[in-house]
Write a protein that holds these residues in place. Structure first.
Motif, PDB file in Angstrom:
ATOM      1  N   LEU A  36       0.819  -1.218   0.000  1.00 39.91           N
ATOM      2  CA  LEU A  36       0.000   0.000   0.000  1.00 39.91           C
ATOM      3  C   LEU A  36       0.853   1.269   0.000  1.00 39.91           C
ATOM      4  CD1 LEU A  36      -2.906  -0.943   2.423  1.00 39.91           C
ATOM      5  CD2 LEU A  36      -3.012  -0.648  -0.050  1.00 39.91           C
ATOM      6  N   MET A  37       1.921   1.275   0.785  1.00 39.11           N
ATOM      7  CA  MET A  37       2.792   2.448   0.814  1.00 39.11           C
ATOM      8  C   MET A  37       3.529   2.622  -0.517  1.00 39.11           C
ATOM      9  SD  MET A  37       2.371   4.069   3.588  1.00 39.11           S
ATOM     10  CE  MET A  37       0.684   3.565   3.741  1.00 39.11           C
ATOM     11  N   ALA A  38       3.888   1.527  -1.164  1.00 37.30           N
ATOM     12  CA  ALA A  38       4.530   1.627  -2.477  1.00 37.30           C
ATOM     13  C   ALA A  38       3.586   2.267  -3.480  1.00 37.30           C
ATOM     14  CB  ALA A  38       4.968   0.242  -2.959  1.00 37.30           C
ATOM     15  N   TRP A  39       2.334   1.849  -3.483  1.00 34.87           N
ATOM     16  CA  TRP A  39       1.363   2.446  -4.402  1.00 34.87           C
ATOM     17  C   TRP A  39       1.059   3.892  -4.024  1.00 34.87           C
ATOM     18  CZ3 TRP A  39      -0.371   1.128  -9.010  1.00 34.87           C
ATOM     19  CH2 TRP A  39      -0.222  -0.196  -9.423  1.00 34.87           C
ATOM     20  N   LEU A  40       0.934   4.167  -2.736  1.00 34.11           N
ATOM     21  CA  LEU A  40       0.573   5.515  -2.284  1.00 34.11           C
ATOM     22  C   LEU A  40       1.661   6.534  -2.590  1.00 34.11           C
ATOM     23  CD1 LEU A  40      -1.490   7.238  -0.646  1.00 34.11           C
ATOM     24  CD2 LEU A  40      -0.094   6.720   1.346  1.00 34.11           C
ATOM     25  N   PHE A  41       2.908   6.192  -2.305  1.00 37.58           N
ATOM     26  CA  PHE A  41       3.991   7.166  -2.437  1.00 37.58           C
ATOM     27  C   PHE A  41       4.630   7.193  -3.818  1.00 37.58           C
ATOM     28  CE2 PHE A  41       4.415   6.747   2.329  1.00 37.58           C
ATOM     29  CZ  PHE A  41       3.987   8.037   2.584  1.00 37.58           C
ATOM     30  N   PHE A  42       4.682   6.073  -4.516  1.00 40.06           N
ATOM     31  CA  PHE A  42       5.502   6.020  -5.724  1.00 40.06           C
ATOM     32  C   PHE A  42       4.713   5.846  -7.012  1.00 40.06           C
ATOM     33  CE2 PHE A  42       8.289   4.647  -2.242  1.00 40.06           C
ATOM     34  CZ  PHE A  42       9.238   5.648  -2.345  1.00 40.06           C
ATOM     35  N   ASP A  43       3.404   5.866  -6.980  1.00 42.53           N
ATOM     36  CA  ASP A  43       2.615   5.774  -8.199  1.00 42.53           C
ATOM     37  C   ASP A  43       2.298   7.180  -8.706  1.00 42.53           C
ATOM     38  OD1 ASP A  43       1.170   4.663 -10.286  1.00 42.53           O
ATOM     39  OD2 ASP A  43      -0.704   4.708  -9.141  1.00 42.53           O
ATOM     40  N   ARG A  44       3.313   7.884  -9.159  1.00 43.62           N
ATOM     41  CA  ARG A  44       3.155   9.250  -9.635  1.00 43.62           C
ATOM     42  C   ARG A  44       3.366   9.369 -11.137  1.00 43.62           C
ATOM     43  NH1 ARG A  44       0.397  10.300  -5.705  1.00 43.62           N
ATOM     44  NH2 ARG A  44       1.342  10.799  -3.744  1.00 43.62           N
ATOM     45  N   GLN A  45       4.008   8.420 -11.738  1.00 46.13           N
ATOM     46  CA  GLN A  45       4.294   8.494 -13.163  1.00 46.13           C
ATOM     47  C   GLN A  45       3.854   7.190 -13.807  1.00 46.13           C
ATOM     48  OE1 GLN A  45       8.454   8.952 -12.859  1.00 46.13           O
ATOM     49  NE2 GLN A  45       8.403  11.109 -12.339  1.00 46.13           N
ATOM     50  N   ALA A 121       8.512  -2.483   5.573  1.00 43.09           N
ATOM     51  CA  ALA A 121       7.323  -1.632   5.626  1.00 43.09           C
ATOM     52  C   ALA A 121       7.656  -0.246   6.178  1.00 43.09           C
ATOM     53  CB  ALA A 121       6.245  -2.297   6.478  1.00 43.09           C
ATOM     54  N   PHE A 122       8.403  -0.188   7.278  1.00 47.62           N
ATOM     55  CA  PHE A 122       8.787   1.107   7.837  1.00 47.62           C
ATOM     56  C   PHE A 122       9.748   1.839   6.906  1.00 47.62           C
ATOM     57  CE2 PHE A 122       7.884  -0.862  12.149  1.00 47.62           C
ATOM     58  CZ  PHE A 122       6.696  -0.186  12.309  1.00 47.62           C
ATOM     59  N   GLY A 123      10.642   1.099   6.249  1.00 46.03           N
ATOM     60  CA  GLY A 123      11.613   1.718   5.343  1.00 46.03           C
ATOM     61  C   GLY A 123      10.954   2.364   4.147  1.00 46.03           C
ATOM     62  N   ILE A 124      10.006   1.673   3.517  1.00 46.41           N
ATOM     63  CA  ILE A 124       9.356   2.279   2.350  1.00 46.41           C
ATOM     64  C   ILE A 124       8.461   3.433   2.767  1.00 46.41           C
ATOM     65  CG2 ILE A 124       7.268   0.853   2.169  1.00 46.41           C
ATOM     66  CD1 ILE A 124       7.996   0.751  -0.903  1.00 46.41           C
ATOM     67  N   THR A 125       7.913   3.380   3.983  1.00 45.72           N
ATOM     68  CA  THR A 125       7.129   4.511   4.479  1.00 45.72           C
ATOM     69  C   THR A 125       8.038   5.723   4.696  1.00 45.72           C
ATOM     70  OG1 THR A 125       5.600   2.995   5.548  1.00 45.72           O
ATOM     71  CG2 THR A 125       5.558   5.275   6.291  1.00 45.72           C
ATOM     72  N   ALA A 126       9.207   5.515   5.285  1.00 44.58           N
ATOM     73  CA  ALA A 126      10.149   6.614   5.508  1.00 44.58           C
ATOM     74  C   ALA A 126      10.665   7.175   4.184  1.00 44.58           C
ATOM     75  CB  ALA A 126      11.313   6.138   6.378  1.00 44.58           C
ATOM     76  N   MET A 127      11.034   6.277   3.241  1.00 47.27           N
ATOM     77  CA  MET A 127      11.519   6.760   1.941  1.00 47.27           C
ATOM     78  C   MET A 127      10.437   7.518   1.191  1.00 47.27           C
ATOM     79  SD  MET A 127      14.019   3.779   0.461  1.00 47.27           S
ATOM     80  CE  MET A 127      12.756   2.529   0.436  1.00 47.27           C
ATOM     81  N   GLY A 128       9.209   7.033   1.244  1.00 43.21           N
ATOM     82  CA  GLY A 128       8.109   7.726   0.578  1.00 43.21           C
ATOM     83  C   GLY A 128       7.826   9.078   1.200  1.00 43.21           C
ATOM     84  N   THR A 129       7.897   9.158   2.527  1.00 44.29           N
ATOM     85  CA  THR A 129       7.683  10.440   3.201  1.00 44.29           C
ATOM     86  C   THR A 129       8.771  11.435   2.820  1.00 44.29           C
ATOM     87  OG1 THR A 129       6.663   9.259   5.046  1.00 44.29           O
ATOM     88  CG2 THR A 129       7.374  11.519   5.456  1.00 44.29           C
ATOM     89  N   ILE A 130      10.018  10.990   2.810  1.00 45.22           N
ATOM     90  CA  ILE A 130      11.123  11.873   2.412  1.00 45.22           C
ATOM     91  C   ILE A 130      10.964  12.298   0.959  1.00 45.22           C
ATOM     92  CG2 ILE A 130      13.624  11.940   2.005  1.00 45.22           C
ATOM     93  CD1 ILE A 130      13.864  10.133   4.522  1.00 45.22           C
ATOM     94  N   TYR A 131      10.561  11.367   0.097  1.00 40.65           N
ATOM     95  CA  TYR A 131      10.343  11.676  -1.320  1.00 40.65           C
ATOM     96  C   TYR A 131       9.242  12.724  -1.488  1.00 40.65           C
ATOM     97  CZ  TYR A 131       8.887  10.983  -6.159  1.00 40.65           C
ATOM     98  OH  TYR A 131       8.524  11.175  -7.460  1.00 40.65           O
ATOM     99  N   MET A 132       8.149  12.581  -0.761  1.00 39.73           N
ATOM    100  CA  MET A 132       7.034  13.541  -0.870  1.00 39.73           C
ATOM    101  C   MET A 132       7.442  14.912  -0.339  1.00 39.73           C
ATOM    102  SD  MET A 132       4.543  12.009  -2.323  1.00 39.73           S
ATOM    103  CE  MET A 132       3.060  12.868  -1.918  1.00 39.73           C
ATOM    104  N   ILE A 133       8.163  14.948   0.771  1.00 40.13           N
ATOM    105  CA  ILE A 133       8.597  16.238   1.330  1.00 40.13           C
ATOM    106  C   ILE A 133       9.591  16.914   0.399  1.00 40.13           C
ATOM    107  CG2 ILE A 133       9.905  17.296   3.221  1.00 40.13           C
ATOM    108  CD1 ILE A 133       8.607  15.210   5.075  1.00 40.13           C
TER     109      ILE A 133
END
Length: 144
Positions: A36-45, A121-133
């Motif tokens: 879910l975090m992979a789809w939420l944070f990285f499905d932009r392109q 799970a925590f790692g992809i959440t942290a990477m996605g948060t950093i990517y979004m910020i």
């Protein structure tokens, strides 16, 4: 000093040979969180949608294989090996777990099993948060 008269019946002295039924459920929760975090944070392109779909299908197939193997094992388990009632998780986690002819704490065994999935799970959440910020900071012109 304990006040119990019979200390050998305490769950901390019990050795379990099987995982508690909550451990696979927690593991499935971590894998679902990862997807879910992979789809939420990285499905932009549009370039990322196809690899995410393949990863999702891969995790789905692996989860179905594990579920099917568990159901086959559970249905063909000998009657003498079945427990009449489920041991509470609190009692299981304070007991010991049999590993390769040895014993270790059941809590430590559960942590060793769940740690890689939790880290992913925590790692992809942290990477996605950093990517979004960072993408919002670059998009607003605060960072050049």
């Amino acid at each position: 000093m304990t006040r119990e008269l019979v200390a050998h019946n305490h769950p901390a002295n019990e050795t379990y040979t099987q995982l508690h039924s909550a451990i696979p459920k927690i593991a499935a929760g971590f894998v679902t969180w990862f997807v879910l975090m992979a789809w939420l944070f990285f499905d932009r392109q549009s370039l990322v949608a196809l690899p995410l779909a393949f990863i999702t299908v891969l995790f789905l197939v692996v989860g179905l294989c594990f579920s099917a193997s568990f159901l086959v094992w559970y249905r063909h388990q000998p009657d003498y090996d079945r427990h009449p009632n489920e041991v509470p998780f609190r009692d299981w986690i304070t007991g010991k777990f049999a590993v390769w002819g040895s014993q270790q704490s059941a809590g430590q065994a559960a942590a060793e099993i769940l740690l890689p999935m939790a880290a992913a799970a925590f790692g992809i959440t942290a990477m996605g948060t950093i990517y979004m910020i960072s993408s919002s900071l670059i998009g607003s012109g605060m960072v050049s």
